[in-house]
Design a protein around this motif. Structure first.
Motif, mmCIF file in Angstrom:
data_model
loop_
_atom_site.group_PDB
_atom_site.id
_atom_site.type_symbol
_atom_site.label_atom_id
_atom_site.label_comp_id
_atom_site.label_asym_id
_atom_site.label_seq_id
_atom_site.Cartn_x
_atom_site.Cartn_y
_atom_site.Cartn_z
ATOM 1 N N LEU A 51 0.800 -1.222 0.000
ATOM 2 C CA LEU A 51 0.000 0.000 0.000
ATOM 3 C C LEU A 51 0.837 1.278 0.000
ATOM 4 C CD1 LEU A 51 -2.921 -0.982 2.374
ATOM 5 C CD2 LEU A 51 -2.850 -1.011 -0.130
ATOM 6 N N ASP A 52 2.071 1.212 0.463
ATOM 7 C CA ASP A 52 2.923 2.404 0.462
ATOM 8 C C ASP A 52 3.630 2.637 -0.867
ATOM 9 O OD1 ASP A 52 2.415 3.519 2.902
ATOM 10 O OD2 ASP A 52 3.936 2.341 3.934
ATOM 11 N N LEU A 53 3.539 1.697 -1.747
ATOM 12 C CA LEU A 53 4.165 1.859 -3.055
ATOM 13 C C LEU A 53 3.158 2.550 -3.973
ATOM 14 C CD1 LEU A 53 6.881 1.143 -4.257
ATOM 15 C CD2 LEU A 53 5.889 -0.964 -5.088
ATOM 16 N N ARG A 54 3.421 3.796 -4.271
ATOM 17 C CA ARG A 54 2.482 4.623 -5.039
ATOM 18 C C ARG A 54 3.017 4.899 -6.431
ATOM 19 N NH1 ARG A 54 -1.936 4.537 -1.937
ATOM 20 N NH2 ARG A 54 -1.596 5.303 0.138
ATOM 21 N N VAL A 55 2.129 4.888 -7.373
ATOM 22 C CA VAL A 55 2.468 5.260 -8.744
ATOM 23 C C VAL A 55 2.746 6.766 -8.754
ATOM 24 C CG1 VAL A 55 1.555 5.444 -11.088
ATOM 25 C CG2 VAL A 55 1.039 3.434 -9.696
ATOM 26 N N PRO A 56 3.812 7.199 -9.438
ATOM 27 C CA PRO A 56 4.063 8.642 -9.509
ATOM 28 C C PRO A 56 2.865 9.352 -10.152
ATOM 29 C CG PRO A 56 5.954 7.415 -10.321
ATOM 30 C CD PRO A 56 4.844 6.426 -10.117
ATOM 31 N N PRO A 57 2.400 10.450 -9.554
ATOM 32 C CA PRO A 57 1.240 11.157 -10.117
ATOM 33 C C PRO A 57 1.520 11.658 -11.533
ATOM 34 C CG PRO A 57 1.856 12.037 -7.964
ATOM 35 C CD PRO A 57 2.916 11.075 -8.358
ATOM 36 N N LEU A 58 0.565 11.502 -12.384
ATOM 37 C CA LEU A 58 0.701 11.904 -13.784
ATOM 38 C C LEU A 58 1.051 13.386 -13.906
ATOM 39 C CD1 LEU A 58 0.551 10.968 -16.701
ATOM 40 C CD2 LEU A 58 -1.901 11.398 -16.642
ATOM 41 N N GLU A 59 0.483 14.214 -13.015
ATOM 42 C CA GLU A 59 0.740 15.657 -13.091
ATOM 43 C C GLU A 59 2.190 16.012 -12.770
ATOM 44 O OE1 GLU A 59 -1.481 14.626 -10.127
ATOM 45 O OE2 GLU A 59 -2.650 14.060 -11.860
ATOM 46 N N SER A 60 2.903 15.110 -12.108
ATOM 47 C CA SER A 60 4.272 15.426 -11.684
ATOM 48 C C SER A 60 5.323 15.083 -12.739
ATOM 49 C CB SER A 60 4.601 14.702 -10.386
ATOM 50 O OG SER A 60 4.710 13.311 -10.615
ATOM 51 N N VAL A 61 4.914 14.466 -13.830
ATOM 52 C CA VAL A 61 5.881 14.103 -14.865
ATOM 53 C C VAL A 61 5.488 14.753 -16.192
ATOM 54 C CG1 VAL A 61 6.556 11.936 -13.785
ATOM 55 C CG2 VAL A 61 4.664 11.942 -15.389
ATOM 56 N N HIS A 62 6.537 15.135 -16.946
ATOM 57 C CA HIS A 62 6.296 15.825 -18.212
ATOM 58 C C HIS A 62 7.090 15.227 -19.368
ATOM 59 C CE1 HIS A 62 4.121 18.708 -15.839
ATOM 60 N NE2 HIS A 62 5.183 18.846 -15.053
ATOM 61 N N SER A 63 7.739 14.089 -19.080
ATOM 62 C CA SER A 63 8.474 13.401 -20.132
ATOM 63 C C SER A 63 8.685 11.949 -19.705
ATOM 64 C CB SER A 63 9.835 14.066 -20.388
ATOM 65 O OG SER A 63 10.695 13.880 -19.269
ATOM 66 N N VAL A 64 9.058 11.138 -20.671
ATOM 67 C CA VAL A 64 9.329 9.727 -20.383
ATOM 68 C C VAL A 64 10.505 9.612 -19.410
ATOM 69 C CG1 VAL A 64 10.084 7.545 -21.399
ATOM 70 C CG2 VAL A 64 8.365 8.943 -22.567
ATOM 71 N N GLU A 65 11.495 10.478 -19.586
ATOM 72 C CA GLU A 65 12.652 10.447 -18.689
ATOM 73 C C GLU A 65 12.239 10.737 -17.249
ATOM 74 O OE1 GLU A 65 12.650 12.362 -21.580
ATOM 75 O OE2 GLU A 65 13.753 10.859 -22.724
#
Length: 120
Positions: free
Chosen positions: A22-36
């Protein structure tokens, strides 16, 4: 062997293992702006993956040992049930210890979290 004790204990192990993820969270989509940035965010989760993996192995080994112990028993006693309860208490604390360690592992404040994890 007391089937109720084994069933209850297996349930506690199952819940503890489930709580680890439960503590393993997917990085929020809003926080990333590239594949890198997605890859960097995933790599940045290494402390959580480490804590999850280590804790899963510890719980799995404990479950196997617990199963083997109960397989040798014909009956239980109140003292054994209390000891078993204490053992299960340490098992259910592991997700908290893992979460604490994962959060602080990659910081200058890692030492207390590692001590708490090892004490658990």
């Amino acid at each position: 062997m007391n089937a109720r004790l084994e069933t209850f204990s297996d349930g506690v192990f199952a819940i503890a293992v489930t709580l680890l993820i439960l503590d393993l969270r997917v990085p929020p989509l809003e926080s990333v702006h590239s594949v890198e940035e997605v890859w960097r965010a995933i790599i940045g989760l290494w402390p959580a993956f480490f804590a999850l993996s280590l804790s899963f192995v510890i719980i799995f080994i404990s479950w196997i040992g617990h199963h083997n112990l109960l397989a040798t028993m014909d009956k239980t006693s109140p003292q054994f049930q209390c000891a078993n309860g204490f053992f299960l208490f340490t098992v259910i604390l592991l997700p908290f210890s893992a979460s604490f360690m994962a959060e602080y592992l990659d910081t200058p404040y890692a030492a207390p979290s590692i001590v708490v994890y090892c004490a658990n």
